[in-house]
Design a protein around this motif. Structure first.
Motif, mmCIF file in Angstrom:
data_model
loop_
_atom_site.group_PDB
_atom_site.id
_atom_site.type_symbol
_atom_site.label_atom_id
_atom_site.label_comp_id
_atom_site.label_asym_id
_atom_site.label_seq_id
_atom_site.Cartn_x
_atom_site.Cartn_y
_atom_site.Cartn_z
ATOM 1 N N THR A 221 17.823 -51.770 19.878
ATOM 2 C CA THR A 221 17.755 -53.025 19.157
ATOM 3 C C THR A 221 17.254 -53.056 17.574
ATOM 4 N N LYS A 222 17.817 -53.834 16.968
ATOM 5 C CA LYS A 222 17.407 -53.772 15.339
ATOM 6 C C LYS A 222 17.493 -55.166 15.013
ATOM 7 N N VAL A 223 16.115 -55.420 14.420
ATOM 8 C CA VAL A 223 15.820 -56.590 13.510
ATOM 9 C C VAL A 223 15.594 -56.496 12.063
ATOM 10 N N PRO A 224 15.857 -57.594 11.428
ATOM 11 C CA PRO A 224 15.470 -57.669 9.902
ATOM 12 C C PRO A 224 14.039 -57.849 9.704
ATOM 13 N N ILE A 225 13.533 -57.078 8.576
ATOM 14 C CA ILE A 225 12.073 -57.123 8.279
ATOM 15 C C ILE A 225 12.192 -57.976 6.864
ATOM 16 N N TYR A 226 11.208 -58.899 6.686
ATOM 17 C CA TYR A 226 11.130 -59.923 5.657
ATOM 18 C C TYR A 226 10.093 -59.595 4.666
ATOM 19 N N ASN A 227 9.979 -59.649 3.431
ATOM 20 C CA ASN A 227 8.945 -59.548 2.470
ATOM 21 C C ASN A 227 8.112 -60.773 2.237
ATOM 22 N N ASN A 228 7.284 -60.731 1.493
ATOM 23 C CA ASN A 228 6.224 -61.948 1.481
ATOM 24 C C ASN A 228 6.992 -63.163 0.913
ATOM 25 N N LYS A 229 8.258 -63.037 0.317
ATOM 26 C CA LYS A 229 8.947 -64.006 -0.401
ATOM 27 C C LYS A 229 9.968 -64.506 0.445
ATOM 28 N N GLY A 230 10.087 -64.128 1.780
ATOM 29 C CA GLY A 230 11.127 -64.344 2.629
ATOM 30 C C GLY A 230 12.474 -63.794 2.461
ATOM 31 N N LYS A 231 12.624 -62.913 1.712
ATOM 32 C CA LYS A 231 13.785 -62.159 1.393
ATOM 33 C C LYS A 231 13.803 -60.782 2.617
ATOM 34 N N ILE A 232 14.961 -60.543 2.867
ATOM 35 C CA ILE A 232 15.018 -59.353 3.885
ATOM 36 C C ILE A 232 14.905 -58.037 3.120
ATOM 37 N N SER A 233 13.915 -57.272 3.504
ATOM 38 C CA SER A 233 13.448 -56.157 2.716
ATOM 39 C C SER A 233 13.901 -54.650 3.543
ATOM 40 N N GLY A 234 14.293 -54.846 4.683
ATOM 41 C CA GLY A 234 14.668 -53.718 5.466
ATOM 42 C C GLY A 234 14.895 -53.981 6.834
ATOM 43 N N THR A 235 14.984 -53.009 7.747
ATOM 44 C CA THR A 235 15.271 -53.321 9.304
ATOM 45 C C THR A 235 14.217 -52.464 10.166
ATOM 46 N N MET A 236 13.906 -52.853 11.307
ATOM 47 C CA MET A 236 13.055 -52.152 12.178
ATOM 48 C C MET A 236 14.089 -51.876 13.355
ATOM 49 N N GLY A 237 14.054 -50.810 13.893
ATOM 50 C CA GLY A 237 14.648 -50.534 15.110
ATOM 51 C C GLY A 237 13.995 -49.852 16.115
ATOM 52 N N ILE A 238 14.356 -50.167 17.479
ATOM 53 C CA ILE A 238 13.469 -49.604 18.706
ATOM 54 C C ILE A 238 14.660 -49.272 19.629
ATOM 55 N N THR A 239 14.585 -47.956 19.705
ATOM 56 C CA THR A 239 15.585 -47.253 20.834
ATOM 57 C C THR A 239 14.883 -46.581 22.109
ATOM 58 N N ARG A 240 15.284 -47.215 23.444
ATOM 59 C CA ARG A 240 14.709 -46.804 24.631
ATOM 60 C C ARG A 240 15.813 -45.626 25.011
ATOM 61 N N ASP A 241 15.166 -44.366 25.411
ATOM 62 C CA ASP A 241 16.188 -43.590 26.296
ATOM 63 C C ASP A 241 16.354 -43.957 27.621
ATOM 64 N N MET A 242 17.559 -44.170 27.995
ATOM 65 C CA MET A 242 18.109 -44.633 29.298
ATOM 66 C C MET A 242 18.928 -43.631 30.005
ATOM 67 N N THR A 243 18.942 -42.102 29.662
ATOM 68 C CA THR A 243 19.481 -41.241 30.151
ATOM 69 C C THR A 243 19.271 -40.994 31.662
ATOM 70 N N ALA A 244 18.067 -41.048 32.122
ATOM 71 C CA ALA A 244 17.859 -40.808 33.527
ATOM 72 C C ALA A 244 18.216 -41.957 34.443
ATOM 73 N N HIS A 245 18.077 -43.234 33.907
ATOM 74 C CA HIS A 245 18.500 -44.375 34.497
ATOM 75 C C HIS A 245 20.249 -44.253 34.706
ATOM 76 N N ALA A 246 20.750 -43.878 33.460
ATOM 77 C CA ALA A 246 22.246 -43.868 33.308
ATOM 78 C C ALA A 246 22.547 -42.888 34.497
ATOM 79 N N ASN A 247 22.016 -41.742 34.471
ATOM 80 C CA ASN A 247 22.529 -40.541 35.411
ATOM 81 C C ASN A 247 22.305 -41.002 36.846
ATOM 82 N N ALA A 248 21.177 -41.494 37.123
ATOM 83 C CA ALA A 248 20.730 -42.336 38.697
ATOM 84 C C ALA A 248 22.095 -43.112 38.823
#
Length: 449
Positions: A221-248
């Motif tokens: 999942t990737k979401v925008p990060i905003y600065n104190n002026k309300g402008k997009i200044s970058g992104t934050m991502g979170i990645t979960r390893d699903m390999t074990a679940h996928a293998n099962a």
């Protein structure tokens, strides 16, 4: 600094201004009201004549300040702590220069700024940042922040561990420094999309190649990060390893599929024609799918659906399946039940694609004349439409118990005649191209796709 000309101006400044004698009579010889307030004095006279040692708390700070002043002739924005007359500690920035005059000797003139509130805010921010990092490091998912150029600016321990744990080799880099180019480019495009649109990408499933050469399956999942002026200044991502679940899940899927293939084998032992027909339909369907630029995953779905599409015939009496003459209305009605039989058998099994529906619909026709539901056009799945054409092509070119093969020319004639009414014209056109490339031969018998 023309003291006598600027005294009035200094009195109205918000920063402390001072003149400090730097010889045998060391001490303050001038200060404005702002400085007396910073140092906790009720009047300027309380400061005059006093030594800096009375105010700068840390001895090493005092020594360093005078060392730089004597060496460079000036000091800019020197940060230290002072103790006021009320024993309160304040953070200050001192900027000063060393001046030499024949009459007055050497002295220091400069300004002192009270930065306690800013220092407190910075410390609070640092504490908040530390608290945030502690939270991030406790999460067993890869978390990462990127700037507007998609360079990594912050990661948690889980992410860092995946790349050797050395932050210096991670921060400031991009995905192109860690992943194969094609994979990194897709990640870069996703980040750029979030930056451009401000819309998050949620739950994207992808495979990644790790530095140790192994592949894993992740959900990102990737979401925008905003600065104190309300402008997009970058992104934050979170990645979960699903390999074990996928293998099962893959193992479960394989187990179920193997069970169905065992039933298919049982059908082949009972009626060899039906199963050889299913295999050939699979070859035809995949050739059509390839002509239509379907993905390798979709082609595999077609193969599985083709090989199981007549599995429902295992419930049809054998004497009807191999009857050499024309079927009665009742017998034909029983034959048509094979789609429903297979659908009932597999409808409650969780497959990663709509296998039951594809098989259930493979005798539907786009004009609604098919069975069992009489579906029309867009209500029929693409894979089912491909199976329908493949089924007709194979059946008409193969000997059946009740007739000899009608030949590929008659099969093509049937598809052309029914194009746009019974059969999807795009699929029929794909078949015509394949047959033309094969010099009007039965191209699927060699099983090469």
């Amino acid at each position: 600094m023309e003291y006598h000309l600027t005294n009035t101006l200094f009195e109205h400044l918000c920063v402390g201004v001072f003149k400090y004698q730097f010889d045998s009579k060391e001490g303050f010889v001038y200060c404005n009201r702002a400085l007396s307030k910073i140092l906790g004095c009720s009047a300027k006279s309380e400061i005059l004549g006093l030594n800096l040692e009375k105010f700068i708390i840390n001895k090493s700070d005092r020594e360093e300040f005078f060392k730089r002043l004597k060496r460079d002739g000036k000091v800019e924005l020197y940060e230290t702590t002072c103790q006021t007359k009320r024993n309160k500690v304040v953070w200050v920035l001192i900027s000063a220069q060393l001046v030499y005059e024949k009459k007055q000797g050497s002295y220091i003139e400069g300004i002192i700024q009270n930065v306690t509130s800013y220092k407190g805010a910075n410390e609070k921010l640092e504490n908040e940042q530390d608290s945030l990092q502690t939270i991030l490091d406790s999460i067993p998912d890869a978390i990462y922040f990127k700037d507007k150029e998609n360079r990594i600016t912050r990661v948690n321990k889980f992410y860092a561990k995946g790349f050797g744990g050395n932050l210096e080799k991670i921060l400031g880099k991009t995905d192109f420094d860690f992943f194969p180019e094609e994979q990194a480019r897709e990640m870069f495009c996703d980040d750029s999309q979030v930056l451009k649109t401000g819309k998050p990408i949620i739950g994207k499933i992808e495979r990644t190649l790790l530095p140790d050469g192994t592949w894993n399956q992740v959900i990102t999942t990737k979401v925008p990060i905003y600065n104190n002026k309300g402008k997009i200044s970058g992104t934050m991502g979170i990645t979960r390893d699903m390999t074990a679940h996928a293998n099962a899940e893959r193992d479960r899927y394989t187990m179920v599929l193997n069970a169905l293939m065992v039933l298919s084998k049982a059908l082949e032992m009972r009626d060899p024609y039906t199963q050889s027909h299913a295999r050939d339909v699979g070859v035809i369907a995949q050739r059509i799918g390839k002509e239509l630029k379907m993905s390798s995953e979709q082609l595999m779905h077609l193969k599985i659906a083709s090989e199981l599409h007549d599995l429902g015939k295992i419930g049809i009496p054998l004497d009807i399946l191999i009857k050499p003459g024309k079927l009665s209305d009742l017998e034909y009605k029983l034959i048509k039940e094979h789609t429903n039989n297979c659908y009932k058998l597999i409808k409650n099994i969780d497959f990663p694609f709509p296998l039951a529906d594809i098989i259930y619909q493979h005798h539907e026709r786009i004009d609604g004349s098919g069975y069992p539901q009489g579906l029309c056009g867009k209500d029929i799945l693409l894979e089912a439409k491909i199976l329908a054409v493949s089924d007709v092509l194979e059946s008409m070119t193969t000997n059946r118990p009740y007739r000899v093969a009608l030949g590929i020319k008659n099969a093509i004639k049937e598809l052309k005649t029914g194009s746009g009414t019974k059969y999807d014209p795009v699929i029929v056109n794909a078949v015509l191209k394949i047959v033309k490339k094969s010099d009007n031969m039965i191209f699927w018998k060699d099983k090469v796709i």
